[in-house]
Design a protein around this motif. Sequence first.
Motif, PDB file in Angstrom:
ATOM      1  N   VAL A  21       0.812  -1.220   0.000  1.00 15.88           N
ATOM      2  CA  VAL A  21       0.000   0.000   0.000  1.00 15.88           C
ATOM      3  C   VAL A  21       0.846   1.272   0.000  1.00 15.88           C
ATOM      4  N   SER A  22       1.972   1.262   0.680  1.00 19.55           N
ATOM      5  CA  SER A  22       2.804   2.480   0.664  1.00 19.55           C
ATOM      6  C   SER A  22       3.294   2.779  -0.748  1.00 19.55           C
ATOM      7  N   ALA A  23       3.643   1.754  -1.518  1.00 18.68           N
ATOM      8  CA  ALA A  23       4.065   1.957  -2.917  1.00 18.68           C
ATOM      9  C   ALA A  23       2.888   2.401  -3.774  1.00 18.68           C
ATOM     10  N   ILE A  24       1.708   1.882  -3.494  1.00 23.94           N
ATOM     11  CA  ILE A  24       0.508   2.275  -4.232  1.00 23.94           C
ATOM     12  C   ILE A  24       0.222   3.755  -4.000  1.00 23.94           C
ATOM     13  N   LYS A  25       0.298   4.159  -2.761  1.00 19.79           N
ATOM     14  CA  LYS A  25       0.077   5.574  -2.440  1.00 19.79           C
ATOM     15  C   LYS A  25       1.170   6.451  -3.065  1.00 19.79           C
ATOM     16  N   ALA A  26       2.410   6.003  -2.974  1.00 19.07           N
ATOM     17  CA  ALA A  26       3.525   6.770  -3.548  1.00 19.07           C
ATOM     18  C   ALA A  26       3.398   6.897  -5.062  1.00 19.07           C
ATOM     19  N   ALA A  27       2.770   5.912  -5.707  1.00 13.80           N
ATOM     20  CA  ALA A  27       2.565   5.966  -7.158  1.00 13.80           C
ATOM     21  C   ALA A  27       1.449   6.939  -7.543  1.00 13.80           C
ATOM     22  N   GLY A  28       0.742   7.474  -6.543  1.00 11.85           N
ATOM     23  CA  GLY A  28      -0.268   8.496  -6.814  1.00 11.85           C
ATOM     24  C   GLY A  28      -1.701   8.004  -6.858  1.00 11.85           C
ATOM     25  N   PHE A  29      -1.919   6.729  -6.593  1.00 14.65           N
ATOM     26  CA  PHE A  29      -3.293   6.219  -6.597  1.00 14.65           C
ATOM     27  C   PHE A  29      -4.073   6.782  -5.419  1.00 14.65           C
ATOM     28  N   LYS A  30      -5.344   7.062  -5.652  1.00 21.24           N
ATOM     29  CA  LYS A  30      -6.230   7.593  -4.616  1.00 21.24           C
ATOM     30  C   LYS A  30      -7.224   6.548  -4.135  1.00 21.24           C
ATOM     31  N   SER A  31      -7.486   5.535  -4.975  1.00 19.33           N
ATOM     32  CA  SER A  31      -8.480   4.511  -4.656  1.00 19.33           C
ATOM     33  C   SER A  31      -8.011   3.149  -5.154  1.00 19.33           C
ATOM     34  N   VAL A  32      -8.500   2.105  -4.458  1.00 16.79           N
ATOM     35  CA  VAL A  32      -8.177   0.722  -4.804  1.00 16.79           C
ATOM     36  C   VAL A  32      -9.485  -0.061  -4.874  1.00 16.79           C
ATOM     37  N   ILE A  33      -9.631  -0.853  -5.933  1.00 18.60           N
ATOM     38  CA  ILE A  33     -10.781  -1.759  -6.066  1.00 18.60           C
ATOM     39  C   ILE A  33     -10.263  -3.185  -6.096  1.00 18.60           C
ATOM     40  N   CYS A  34     -10.837  -4.022  -5.248  1.00 20.83           N
ATOM     41  CA  CYS A  34     -10.525  -5.457  -5.259  1.00 20.83           C
ATOM     42  C   CYS A  34     -11.601  -6.167  -6.052  1.00 20.83           C
ATOM     43  N   ASN A  35     -11.210  -6.821  -7.146  1.00 22.59           N
ATOM     44  CA  ASN A  35     -12.139  -7.611  -7.955  1.00 22.59           C
ATOM     45  C   ASN A  35     -11.924  -9.113  -7.745  1.00 22.59           C
ATOM     46  N   ARG A  36     -11.156  -9.464  -6.745  1.00 26.95           N
ATOM     47  CA  ARG A  36     -10.850 -10.884  -6.501  1.00 26.95           C
ATOM     48  C   ARG A  36     -11.626 -11.394  -5.292  1.00 26.95           C
ATOM     49  N   PRO A  37     -12.416 -12.453  -5.472  1.00 29.32           N
ATOM     50  CA  PRO A  37     -13.117 -13.020  -4.321  1.00 29.32           C
ATOM     51  C   PRO A  37     -12.132 -13.550  -3.275  1.00 29.32           C
ATOM     52  N   ASP A  38     -12.495 -13.426  -2.009  1.00 30.77           N
ATOM     53  CA  ASP A  38     -11.686 -14.017  -0.950  1.00 30.77           C
ATOM     54  C   ASP A  38     -11.625 -15.534  -1.140  1.00 30.77           C
ATOM     55  N   ASP A  39     -10.526 -16.111  -0.675  1.00 32.47           N
ATOM     56  CA  ASP A  39     -10.332 -17.566  -0.675  1.00 32.47           C
ATOM     57  C   ASP A  39     -10.315 -18.192  -2.066  1.00 32.47           C
ATOM     58  N   GLU A  40      -9.972 -17.402  -3.066  1.00 31.17           N
ATOM     59  CA  GLU A  40      -9.857 -17.955  -4.414  1.00 31.17           C
ATOM     60  C   GLU A  40      -8.642 -18.880  -4.510  1.00 31.17           C
ATOM     61  N   GLN A  41      -7.636 -18.558  -3.717  1.00 37.13           N
ATOM     62  CA  GLN A  41      -6.397 -19.328  -3.720  1.00 37.13           C
ATOM     63  C   GLN A  41      -5.867 -19.347  -2.289  1.00 37.13           C
ATOM     64  N   PRO A  42      -5.370 -20.480  -1.825  1.00 41.17           N
ATOM     65  CA  PRO A  42      -4.827 -20.531  -0.468  1.00 41.17           C
ATOM     66  C   PRO A  42      -3.705 -19.514  -0.276  1.00 41.17           C
ATOM     67  N   GLY A  43      -3.750 -18.821   0.852  1.00 42.60           N
ATOM     68  CA  GLY A  43      -2.683 -17.886   1.189  1.00 42.60           C
ATOM     69  C   GLY A  43      -2.867 -16.466   0.683  1.00 42.60           C
ATOM     70  N   GLN A  44      -3.874 -16.237  -0.129  1.00 42.46           N
ATOM     71  CA  GLN A  44      -4.071 -14.866  -0.612  1.00 42.46           C
ATOM     72  C   GLN A  44      -4.610 -14.026   0.550  1.00 42.46           C
ATOM     73  N   PRO A  45      -4.190 -12.753   0.644  1.00 42.21           N
ATOM     74  CA  PRO A  45      -4.719 -11.915   1.713  1.00 42.21           C
ATOM     75  C   PRO A  45      -6.213 -11.630   1.480  1.00 42.21           C
ATOM     76  N   SER A  46      -6.957 -11.551   2.560  1.00 41.63           N
ATOM     77  CA  SER A  46      -8.383 -11.233   2.438  1.00 41.63           C
ATOM     78  C   SER A  46      -8.556  -9.789   2.002  1.00 41.63           C
ATOM     79  N   HIS A  47      -9.704  -9.498   1.418  1.00 38.62           N
ATOM     80  CA  HIS A  47      -9.947  -8.105   1.038  1.00 38.62           C
ATOM     81  C   HIS A  47     -10.006  -7.234   2.287  1.00 38.62           C
ATOM     82  N   ASP A  48     -10.456  -7.784   3.425  1.00 41.62           N
ATOM     83  CA  ASP A  48     -10.493  -6.994   4.664  1.00 41.62           C
ATOM     84  C   ASP A  48      -9.091  -6.579   5.106  1.00 41.62           C
ATOM     85  N   ALA A  49      -8.106  -7.472   4.961  1.00 39.42           N
ATOM     86  CA  ALA A  49      -6.733  -7.133   5.334  1.00 39.42           C
ATOM     87  C   ALA A  49      -6.181  -6.033   4.433  1.00 39.42           C
ATOM     88  N   VAL A  50      -6.455  -6.139   3.143  1.00 41.97           N
ATOM     89  CA  VAL A  50      -5.992  -5.110   2.209  1.00 41.97           C
ATOM     90  C   VAL A  50      -6.746  -3.805   2.464  1.00 41.97           C
TER      91      VAL A  50
END
Length: 112
Positions: A21-50
Amino acid sequence: MDYRQITDSYSVSPQIEPGDVSAIKAAGFKSVICNRPDDEQPGQPSHDAVKAAVEAAGLTFRYIPVISGQMTMDNVEDQAKVLGEIEGPVLAYCRSGTRCTNLYAAIQQMKG
């Protein structure tokens, strides 16, 4: 952080981690959209964590899960609605960035 710019206000990326997220903010992004369902793959971070990391950085977060290979018109309309409400530039992510790209293309077709 690896992302592809689609327009001046919309970019896509593979799965992000809270630590990105710090790199995302530094790149100038103001908003993030998650289009990936939780638990699609083992070990992926949840959308709540992001979401927690994104919002802690002062950015906007939206969750519009799209099942791989099963994009619906509701998904397209939800993404279009959110893009009309949030501040850009926007970074949308899924597993590879393809769903986010396809959503954007469908929105452009819908506009005519």
